[in-house]
Design a protein around this motif. Sequence first.
Motif, PDB file in Angstrom:
ATOM      1  N   LEU A 106     -21.923  18.152 -23.837  1.00  0.00           N
ATOM      2  CA  LEU A 106     -23.346  17.874 -24.028  1.00  0.00           C
ATOM      3  C   LEU A 106     -24.137  18.638 -22.982  1.00  0.00           C
ATOM      4  CD1 LEU A 106     -23.848  14.012 -24.564  1.00  0.00           C
ATOM      5  CD2 LEU A 106     -24.399  15.850 -26.172  1.00  0.00           C
ATOM      6  N   VAL A 107     -25.272  19.186 -23.405  1.00  0.00           N
ATOM      7  CA  VAL A 107     -26.203  19.791 -22.458  1.00  0.00           C
ATOM      8  C   VAL A 107     -27.545  19.116 -22.665  1.00  0.00           C
ATOM      9  CG1 VAL A 107     -27.323  21.895 -21.662  1.00  0.00           C
ATOM     10  CG2 VAL A 107     -24.979  21.997 -22.549  1.00  0.00           C
ATOM     11  N   ASN A 160     -27.658  15.845 -10.680  1.00  0.00           N
ATOM     12  CA  ASN A 160     -26.485  15.304  -9.989  1.00  0.00           C
ATOM     13  C   ASN A 160     -25.649  14.391 -10.880  1.00  0.00           C
ATOM     14  OD1 ASN A 160     -27.930  12.915 -10.001  1.00  0.00           O
ATOM     15  ND2 ASN A 160     -28.326  12.909  -7.805  1.00  0.00           N
ATOM     16  N   GLN A 161     -26.066  14.223 -12.109  1.00  0.00           N
ATOM     17  CA  GLN A 161     -25.259  13.492 -13.081  1.00  0.00           C
ATOM     18  C   GLN A 161     -24.441  14.431 -13.975  1.00  0.00           C
ATOM     19  OE1 GLN A 161     -28.555  11.020 -14.611  1.00  0.00           O
ATOM     20  NE2 GLN A 161     -27.428   9.233 -13.838  1.00  0.00           N
ATOM     21  N   THR A 162     -24.522  15.714 -13.689  1.00  0.00           N
ATOM     22  CA  THR A 162     -23.627  16.665 -14.340  1.00  0.00           C
ATOM     23  C   THR A 162     -22.195  16.338 -13.931  1.00  0.00           C
ATOM     24  OG1 THR A 162     -25.240  18.440 -14.486  1.00  0.00           O
ATOM     25  CG2 THR A 162     -22.924  19.086 -14.413  1.00  0.00           C
ATOM     26  N   SER A 163     -21.360  16.054 -14.928  1.00  0.00           N
ATOM     27  CA  SER A 163     -20.020  15.572 -14.612  1.00  0.00           C
ATOM     28  C   SER A 163     -19.217  15.431 -15.901  1.00  0.00           C
ATOM     29  CB  SER A 163     -20.105  14.209 -13.917  1.00  0.00           C
ATOM     30  OG  SER A 163     -18.836  13.754 -13.479  1.00  0.00           O
ATOM     31  N   MET A 164     -17.929  15.091 -15.727  1.00  0.00           N
ATOM     32  CA  MET A 164     -17.093  14.691 -16.839  1.00  0.00           C
ATOM     33  C   MET A 164     -17.105  13.167 -16.877  1.00  0.00           C
ATOM     34  SD  MET A 164     -14.951  15.311 -19.337  1.00  0.00           S
ATOM     35  CE  MET A 164     -13.936  16.787 -19.243  1.00  0.00           C
ATOM     36  N   GLY A 215     -10.138   8.032 -23.171  1.00  0.00           N
ATOM     37  CA  GLY A 215     -10.618   9.009 -24.124  1.00  0.00           C
ATOM     38  C   GLY A 215     -10.499  10.416 -23.551  1.00  0.00           C
ATOM     39  N   SER A 216     -10.868  11.395 -24.346  1.00  0.00           N
ATOM     40  CA  SER A 216     -10.740  12.799 -23.942  1.00  0.00           C
ATOM     41  C   SER A 216     -11.853  13.269 -23.024  1.00  0.00           C
ATOM     42  CB  SER A 216     -10.702  13.692 -25.178  1.00  0.00           C
ATOM     43  OG  SER A 216      -9.575  13.376 -25.965  1.00  0.00           O
ATOM     44  N   GLY A 217     -12.900  12.469 -22.914  1.00  0.00           N
ATOM     45  CA  GLY A 217     -13.966  12.809 -21.987  1.00  0.00           C
ATOM     46  C   GLY A 217     -15.141  13.519 -22.635  1.00  0.00           C
ATOM     47  N   THR A 218     -16.302  13.368 -22.019  1.00  0.00           N
ATOM     48  CA  THR A 218     -17.511  14.106 -22.396  1.00  0.00           C
ATOM     49  C   THR A 218     -17.981  14.875 -21.179  1.00  0.00           C
ATOM     50  OG1 THR A 218     -18.224  12.471 -24.045  1.00  0.00           O
ATOM     51  CG2 THR A 218     -19.919  13.929 -23.131  1.00  0.00           C
ATOM     52  N   ARG A 219     -18.030  16.185 -21.321  1.00  0.00           N
ATOM     53  CA  ARG A 219     -18.526  16.994 -20.195  1.00  0.00           C
ATOM     54  C   ARG A 219     -20.024  17.158 -20.369  1.00  0.00           C
ATOM     55  NH1 ARG A 219     -16.490  19.414 -16.117  1.00  0.00           N
ATOM     56  NH2 ARG A 219     -14.347  19.272 -16.873  1.00  0.00           N
ATOM     57  N   LEU A 220     -20.772  16.531 -19.504  1.00  0.00           N
ATOM     58  CA  LEU A 220     -22.231  16.546 -19.554  1.00  0.00           C
ATOM     59  C   LEU A 220     -22.779  17.516 -18.515  1.00  0.00           C
ATOM     60  CD1 LEU A 220     -24.990  15.332 -20.480  1.00  0.00           C
ATOM     61  CD2 LEU A 220     -24.725  13.665 -18.639  1.00  0.00           C
TER      62      LEU A 220
END
Lengths: 115, 114
Positions: free
Chosen positions: B11-12, B84-88, B106-111
């Motif tokens: 997600l961006v 600063n909330q950019t993260s997996m 889960g497989s994760g969401t990279r934000l």
Amino acid sequence: AQSVSQHNHHVILSEAASLELGCNYSYGGTVNLFWYVQYPGQHLQLLLKYFSGDPLVKGIKGFEAEFIKSKFSFNLRKPSVQWSDTAEYFCAVIPFTGGGNKLTFGTGTQLKVEL
Amino acid sequence: DVKVTQSSRYLVKRTGEKVFLECVQDMDHENMFWYRQDPGLGLRLIYFSYDVKMKEKGDIPEGYSVSREKKERFSLILESASTNQTSMYLCASSTRQGERYGYTFGSGTRLTVV
């Protein structure tokens, strides 16, 4: 506050070398202990767990870990690593308080196995 | 095969946007968790839930909220996204005996917040 320490942040080994990853925790009571692995691009998977009984536990893919209560440690071992063991490894702890089961993770160890 | 499914892999979002991360499990697990994973910091617990409509703060809840209206679904909300909330972000679930059996992730969401 409870914490989990993994002192080796990056480890590089050659295939067939032996592996030992350190894990220490700070919680003083009874704990349940876990090792998780995250292969590149994949989700976290449980390698092995300890909650009672024999302090030497065996997990998947030839991994084992030894719980040493007096040292607050739960080190992960494998006698002979393979290239496919390249991954990030996380130690984790749940205190056995009966009041919840929050898993606290260490900072992880990145293992690279070279051919 | 039991599963924890996170709706988005990547997600961006823009700074200030309200962001929803969705997680669904099909194992009838009572407990659900949201972690964020950052290099060198491991996984840190944001929020967790032991039952429908119940939620508890984890170690780093600031800037986040959660919703659990149904047993199988646990949503993480970033009220006003910041860089600063950019993260997996990783979702997990467990039975009530999670201390014995561990969690399923889960497989994760990279934000990425720009």
